[in-house]
Design an enzyme around this catalytic site. Structure first.
Site, short mmCIF file in Angstrom:
data_model
loop_
_atom_site.label_atom_id
_atom_site.label_comp_id
_atom_site.label_asym_id
_atom_site.label_seq_id
_atom_site.Cartn_x
_atom_site.Cartn_y
_atom_site.Cartn_z
CB CYS A 161 -1.02 0.00 1.14
SG CYS A 161 -0.36 0.24 2.80
CG ASN A 202 4.16 -1.60 5.39
OD1 ASN A 202 5.24 -1.91 5.88
ND2 ASN A 202 3.20 -2.48 5.23
CB CYS A 222 -4.07 1.73 6.83
SG CYS A 222 -3.97 3.25 7.80
NE ARG A 223 -4.57 1.34 1.44
CZ ARG A 223 -4.39 1.97 0.29
NH1 ARG A 223 -5.26 1.80 -0.70
NH2 ARG A 223 -3.36 2.78 0.12
CB SER A 224 0.25 -3.36 2.99
OG SER A 224 0.97 -2.37 3.67
CG ASP A 257 -5.20 5.09 2.64
OD1 ASP A 257 -5.42 4.72 3.81
OD2 ASP A 257 -4.13 5.62 2.28
#
Length: 161
Positions: A13, A16, A18-20, A127
């Site tokens: 993401c 690095n 939140c999402r990944s 995001d």
């Protein structure tokens, strides 16, 4: 993927945090549950959060589902393109950046995480950083579906090339 070599997967993401990191934990869980030997990692295309823990909201939604996000943010590295089998970008912008930054003969397959989402194949994982808790819950649901389908296809040998 061969029986002697684990599948190497990188969730990618922007920062690095939140999402990944959440995708990394879900991919690890789903691949393990499916019996697929794998090494899963995550990174960001940018360096803003290098060394930081995952966002507290990502850690909270992970904890609600029995997952721990213990890693620290890192930036995508040139070596990732050859060390990974698959790099799963969270959105089209991350995918574009990964393709732009990588060598033309990269060994890793670059694709979207939600290419594996049966409800919205190829869509972005939005995001949630600037939003509220609902965005993190929705992100979790998207990533869980995608990770489960990714693992199913890994078992079937149908990840594509």
């Amino acid at each position: 993927m061969t029986d002697s070599k684990p599948l190497r997967v990188l969730a990618l993401c922007l920062g690095n945090i939140c999402r990944s990191p959440l995708a990394e934990a879900l991919l690890r869980r789903e691949l393990e549950a499916a019996g697929v030997p794998a090494v899963v990692d995550s990174a960001g295309t940018g360096a803003w959060h290098v060394g930081e823990l995952a966002d507290p909201r990502s850690r909270e939604v992970a904890a609600r589902h029995g997952l721990t996000l213990g890693g620290r943010a890192r930036q995508l590295d040139a070596a990732d393109y050859d060390e990974q089998d698959v790099i799963l970008a969270m959105d089209a912008s991350n995918l574009h950046d990964a393709r732009r930054l990588g060598p033309p003969n990269a060994g890793a397959r670059l694709t979207l995480m939600r290419a594996f989402d049966p409800l919205a194949p190829g869509a972005d994982v939005p995001d949630p950083y600037y939003g509220g808790a609902d965005g993190f819950t929705q992100m979790y649901e998207m990533l869980e579906r995608s990770a489960r389908e990714f693992a199913r296809r890994a078992v079937a040998g149908a990840l594509g090339g």
